[in-house]
Write an enzyme that holds these catalytic residues in place. Structure first.
Site, PDB file in Angstrom:
ATOM      1  N   SER A 140       0.850  -1.186   0.000  1.00 22.36           N
ATOM      2  CA  SER A 140       0.000   0.000   0.000  1.00 22.36           C
ATOM      3  C   SER A 140       0.883   1.231   0.000  1.00 22.36           C
ATOM      4  O   SER A 140       1.960   1.232   0.623  1.00 22.36           O
ATOM      5  CB  SER A 140      -0.904   0.031   1.228  1.00 22.36           C
ATOM      6  OG  SER A 140      -1.568   1.272   1.324  1.00 22.36           O
ATOM      7  N   TYR A 156      -1.245  -0.397  10.441  1.00 24.24           N
ATOM      8  CA  TYR A 156      -1.227  -0.864   9.048  1.00 24.24           C
ATOM      9  C   TYR A 156      -0.025  -0.277   8.305  1.00 24.24           C
ATOM     10  O   TYR A 156       0.693  -0.984   7.597  1.00 24.24           O
ATOM     11  CB  TYR A 156      -2.533  -0.458   8.379  1.00 24.24           C
ATOM     12  CG  TYR A 156      -2.723  -0.969   6.974  1.00 24.24           C
ATOM     13  CD1 TYR A 156      -2.959  -2.322   6.727  1.00 24.24           C
ATOM     14  CD2 TYR A 156      -2.705  -0.103   5.879  1.00 24.24           C
ATOM     15  CE1 TYR A 156      -3.157  -2.792   5.442  1.00 24.24           C
ATOM     16  CE2 TYR A 156      -2.901  -0.570   4.590  1.00 24.24           C
ATOM     17  CZ  TYR A 156      -3.129  -1.910   4.375  1.00 24.24           C
ATOM     18  OH  TYR A 156      -3.322  -2.376   3.098  1.00 24.24           O
TER      19      TYR A 156
END
Length: 234
Positions: A140, A156
Protein backbone atom coordinates in the site's frame (compact mmCIF):
# COMPACT_ATOMS: atom_id res chain seq x y z
CA UNK A 1 -2.17 -21.19 -24.01
CA UNK A 2 0.50 -21.78 -21.38
CA UNK A 3 -1.12 -22.74 -18.11
CA UNK A 4 0.59 -21.44 -15.01
CA UNK A 5 0.33 -22.56 -11.40
CA UNK A 6 -0.58 -19.66 -9.12
CA UNK A 7 -1.15 -19.33 -5.38
CA UNK A 8 -3.20 -16.48 -3.91
CA UNK A 9 -3.51 -15.77 -0.18
CA UNK A 10 -6.52 -14.06 1.39
CA UNK A 11 -8.44 -15.47 -1.55
CA UNK A 12 -11.94 -15.66 -0.07
CA UNK A 13 -12.94 -12.02 -0.69
CA UNK A 14 -11.92 -8.65 -2.08
CA UNK A 15 -8.79 -8.42 -4.18
CA UNK A 16 -7.80 -12.02 -3.45
CA UNK A 17 -11.06 -13.38 -4.80
CA UNK A 18 -10.79 -11.17 -7.87
CA UNK A 19 -7.24 -12.41 -8.50
CA UNK A 20 -8.59 -15.96 -8.41
CA UNK A 21 -11.36 -15.08 -10.89
CA UNK A 22 -9.03 -13.37 -13.37
CA UNK A 23 -6.32 -16.03 -13.16
CA UNK A 24 -8.92 -18.73 -13.83
CA UNK A 25 -10.30 -16.69 -16.72
CA UNK A 26 -6.90 -16.66 -18.40
CA UNK A 27 -6.60 -20.44 -18.02
CA UNK A 28 -4.30 -20.81 -15.05
CA UNK A 29 -4.33 -23.43 -12.30
CA UNK A 30 -5.00 -21.63 -9.00
CA UNK A 31 -4.50 -22.51 -5.35
CA UNK A 32 -6.70 -20.22 -3.26
CA UNK A 33 -5.58 -20.02 0.36
CA UNK A 34 -7.73 -18.61 3.15
CA UNK A 35 -8.31 -19.11 6.86
CA UNK A 36 -11.62 -20.99 6.67
CA UNK A 37 -12.09 -22.79 3.33
CA UNK A 38 -15.34 -24.36 4.52
CA UNK A 39 -16.92 -20.91 4.82
CA UNK A 40 -15.51 -19.57 1.53
CA UNK A 41 -18.77 -20.04 -0.36
CA UNK A 42 -17.83 -18.13 -3.52
CA UNK A 43 -14.47 -19.88 -3.79
CA UNK A 44 -16.08 -23.28 -3.44
CA UNK A 45 -18.63 -22.42 -6.13
CA UNK A 46 -15.78 -21.35 -8.42
CA UNK A 47 -14.01 -24.64 -7.70
CA UNK A 48 -17.10 -26.46 -8.90
CA UNK A 49 -17.16 -24.38 -12.09
CA UNK A 50 -13.47 -25.02 -12.79
CA UNK A 51 -12.92 -28.69 -11.91
CA UNK A 52 -9.27 -29.56 -11.45
CA UNK A 53 -8.10 -25.96 -11.86
CA UNK A 54 -8.98 -24.44 -8.47
CA UNK A 55 -8.03 -25.87 -5.11
CA UNK A 56 -9.05 -24.15 -1.88
CA UNK A 57 -6.60 -24.73 0.97
CA UNK A 58 -6.38 -23.47 4.56
CA UNK A 59 -3.85 -20.82 5.58
CA UNK A 60 -3.52 -18.74 8.74
CA UNK A 61 -0.85 -16.26 7.69
CA UNK A 62 -0.01 -15.39 11.29
CA UNK A 63 0.85 -19.03 12.12
CA UNK A 64 4.13 -20.43 10.72
CA UNK A 65 2.86 -23.97 11.30
CA UNK A 66 0.12 -23.18 8.79
CA UNK A 67 2.79 -22.06 6.29
CA UNK A 68 4.54 -25.42 6.62
CA UNK A 69 1.28 -27.33 6.19
CA UNK A 70 0.43 -25.38 3.04
CA UNK A 71 3.93 -25.90 1.63
CA UNK A 72 3.54 -29.65 2.16
CA UNK A 73 0.15 -29.67 0.42
CA UNK A 74 1.10 -27.64 -2.67
CA UNK A 75 3.01 -30.39 -4.54
CA UNK A 76 0.06 -32.73 -4.02
CA UNK A 77 -2.40 -30.42 -5.78
CA UNK A 78 0.00 -29.32 -8.55
CA UNK A 79 1.21 -32.85 -9.42
CA UNK A 80 4.70 -31.73 -8.41
CA UNK A 81 4.59 -28.83 -10.90
CA UNK A 82 6.26 -25.70 -9.46
CA UNK A 83 4.49 -22.42 -8.74
CA UNK A 84 4.90 -19.69 -11.35
CA UNK A 85 3.17 -16.94 -9.38
CA UNK A 86 2.71 -16.30 -5.67
CA UNK A 87 0.42 -13.43 -4.71
CA UNK A 88 0.79 -12.47 -1.05
CA UNK A 89 -2.50 -10.63 -0.75
CA UNK A 90 -3.80 -11.46 2.75
CA UNK A 91 -3.65 -8.57 5.19
CA UNK A 92 -5.31 -6.92 8.18
CA UNK A 93 -6.29 -3.29 8.75
CA UNK A 94 -7.30 -1.69 12.01
CA UNK A 95 -9.22 1.52 11.26
CA UNK A 96 -9.99 4.49 13.46
CA UNK A 97 -6.68 4.57 15.34
CA UNK A 98 -5.82 7.78 17.21
CA UNK A 99 -2.42 8.84 18.53
CA UNK A 100 -2.23 8.09 22.23
CA UNK A 101 -4.62 5.18 21.87
CA UNK A 102 -2.76 2.84 19.48
CA UNK A 103 -2.92 -0.64 20.97
CA UNK A 104 0.10 -2.97 21.15
CA UNK A 105 -2.12 -5.86 20.05
CA UNK A 106 -2.99 -4.08 16.79
CA UNK A 107 0.68 -3.39 16.06
CA UNK A 108 1.52 -7.02 16.78
CA UNK A 109 -1.29 -8.28 14.54
CA UNK A 110 -0.18 -6.02 11.69
CA UNK A 111 3.48 -7.05 11.90
CA UNK A 112 2.59 -10.74 12.11
CA UNK A 113 0.11 -10.73 9.21
CA UNK A 114 1.21 -7.87 6.96
CA UNK A 115 5.00 -8.19 7.22
CA UNK A 116 6.28 -11.39 8.83
CA UNK A 117 3.49 -13.47 7.25
CA UNK A 118 4.35 -12.84 3.57
CA UNK A 119 8.07 -13.11 4.30
CA UNK A 120 7.83 -16.41 6.15
CA UNK A 121 5.30 -17.89 3.74
CA UNK A 122 7.51 -17.03 0.75
CA UNK A 123 10.46 -18.59 2.57
CA UNK A 124 8.42 -21.75 3.23
CA UNK A 125 7.22 -21.94 -0.37
CA UNK A 126 10.57 -21.07 -1.96
CA UNK A 127 11.38 -24.74 -2.78
CA UNK A 128 8.04 -24.91 -4.65
CA UNK A 129 8.70 -21.80 -6.78
CA UNK A 130 9.71 -22.28 -10.40
CA UNK A 131 12.96 -20.82 -11.64
CA UNK A 132 12.03 -17.39 -12.96
CA UNK A 133 8.76 -17.28 -10.97
CA UNK A 134 7.16 -14.06 -9.70
CA UNK A 135 6.24 -13.13 -6.13
CA UNK A 136 3.84 -10.20 -5.75
CA UNK A 137 3.44 -8.68 -2.30
CA UNK A 138 0.26 -6.61 -2.18
CA UNK A 139 1.41 -3.53 -0.30
CA UNK A 140 0.00 0.00 0.00
CA UNK A 141 1.17 3.54 -0.61
CA UNK A 142 0.32 3.99 3.09
CA UNK A 143 3.50 1.99 3.74
CA UNK A 144 5.66 4.50 1.86
CA UNK A 145 7.72 6.55 4.33
CA UNK A 146 8.43 9.18 1.68
CA UNK A 147 4.74 9.76 0.94
CA UNK A 148 3.52 10.08 4.56
CA UNK A 149 2.02 13.49 5.28
CA UNK A 150 -0.48 12.64 8.01
CA UNK A 151 -0.97 10.39 11.02
CA UNK A 152 -3.19 7.61 9.66
CA UNK A 153 -3.65 3.87 10.31
CA UNK A 154 -0.29 3.56 12.10
CA UNK A 155 -0.39 -0.19 12.71
CA UNK A 156 -1.23 -0.86 9.05
CA UNK A 157 1.30 1.71 7.77
CA UNK A 158 4.12 0.33 9.90
CA UNK A 159 3.26 -3.25 8.94
CA UNK A 160 3.26 -2.40 5.24
CA UNK A 161 6.52 -0.46 5.55
CA UNK A 162 8.06 -3.58 7.12
CA UNK A 163 6.52 -5.69 4.36
CA UNK A 164 8.25 -3.46 1.81
CA UNK A 165 11.58 -4.24 3.42
CA UNK A 166 10.67 -7.92 3.24
CA UNK A 167 10.06 -7.47 -0.50
CA UNK A 168 13.53 -6.00 -0.95
CA UNK A 169 15.18 -8.76 1.08
CA UNK A 170 13.27 -11.54 -0.72
CA UNK A 171 14.28 -10.05 -4.06
CA UNK A 172 17.93 -10.32 -3.04
CA UNK A 173 17.55 -13.85 -1.67
CA UNK A 174 15.72 -15.23 -4.72
CA UNK A 175 17.59 -13.36 -7.47
CA UNK A 176 20.07 -16.22 -8.11
CA UNK A 177 17.10 -18.34 -9.24
CA UNK A 178 15.74 -15.61 -11.49
CA UNK A 179 12.71 -15.15 -9.22
CA UNK A 180 11.22 -11.64 -9.31
CA UNK A 181 9.75 -10.12 -6.14
CA UNK A 182 7.85 -6.83 -6.19
CA UNK A 183 5.64 -4.73 -3.92
CA UNK A 184 2.37 -3.57 -5.49
CA UNK A 185 -0.02 -0.81 -4.44
CA UNK A 186 -3.49 -1.78 -5.71
CA UNK A 187 -4.97 1.71 -5.46
CA UNK A 188 -7.95 2.67 -3.33
CA UNK A 189 -10.30 -0.21 -4.04
CA UNK A 190 -13.95 -0.82 -3.20
CA UNK A 191 -13.53 -3.84 -0.90
CA UNK A 192 -14.34 -4.54 2.75
CA UNK A 193 -10.97 -2.97 3.56
CA UNK A 194 -11.14 -0.03 1.14
CA UNK A 195 -14.76 0.88 1.74
CA UNK A 196 -17.68 1.75 -0.53
CA UNK A 197 -16.38 5.23 -1.41
CA UNK A 198 -13.12 3.98 -2.94
CA UNK A 199 -12.20 5.02 -6.46
CA UNK A 200 -11.50 1.65 -8.08
CA UNK A 201 -13.38 -1.61 -8.51
CA UNK A 202 -11.58 -4.81 -7.61
CA UNK A 203 -11.83 -5.83 -11.28
CA UNK A 204 -10.02 -2.68 -12.46
CA UNK A 205 -7.31 -2.95 -9.82
CA UNK A 206 -6.55 -6.63 -10.37
CA UNK A 207 -6.56 -6.30 -14.16
CA UNK A 208 -4.02 -3.49 -13.81
CA UNK A 209 -1.86 -5.40 -11.35
CA UNK A 210 -1.75 -8.45 -13.62
CA UNK A 211 -0.72 -6.18 -16.51
CA UNK A 212 2.13 -4.90 -14.35
CA UNK A 213 3.26 -8.43 -13.48
CA UNK A 214 3.13 -9.89 -16.98
CA UNK A 215 6.19 -8.13 -18.52
CA UNK A 216 8.18 -7.89 -15.28
CA UNK A 217 11.94 -8.38 -15.63
CA UNK A 218 14.57 -9.39 -13.10
CA UNK A 219 15.97 -5.85 -13.28
CA UNK A 220 12.69 -4.64 -11.75
CA UNK A 221 12.78 -7.13 -8.88
CA UNK A 222 12.74 -5.49 -5.46
CA UNK A 223 10.81 -2.43 -6.68
CA UNK A 224 7.49 -0.84 -5.65
CA UNK A 225 4.80 -0.15 -8.27
CA UNK A 226 1.21 0.99 -8.29
CA UNK A 227 -1.60 -0.76 -10.19
CA UNK A 228 -0.80 1.25 -13.33
CA UNK A 229 2.89 0.32 -13.28
CA UNK A 230 4.16 3.62 -11.93
CA UNK A 231 7.10 3.35 -9.51
CA UNK A 232 6.46 4.49 -5.95
CA UNK A 233 9.01 5.86 -3.44
CA UNK A 234 9.84 3.82 -0.38
Amino acid sequence: MDRHHCLVTGANRGLGLEFVRQLLARGDHVIAACRQPGKATTLNLLAGEHPGRLQVLPLDLADPRSHAALAAEVPLVTDEEPLDLLINNAGVLRGGERFGQVRPSDLDASFHTNAAGPFLLTQALAPQLAEGATVANISSEVGSIALRQEFRTPSYAMGKAAQNMATSLLAQALAPRGIKVVALHPGWVRTDMGGAQAALSAQESVAGLLRVLHPLTLDQSGEFFDWQGQPLPW
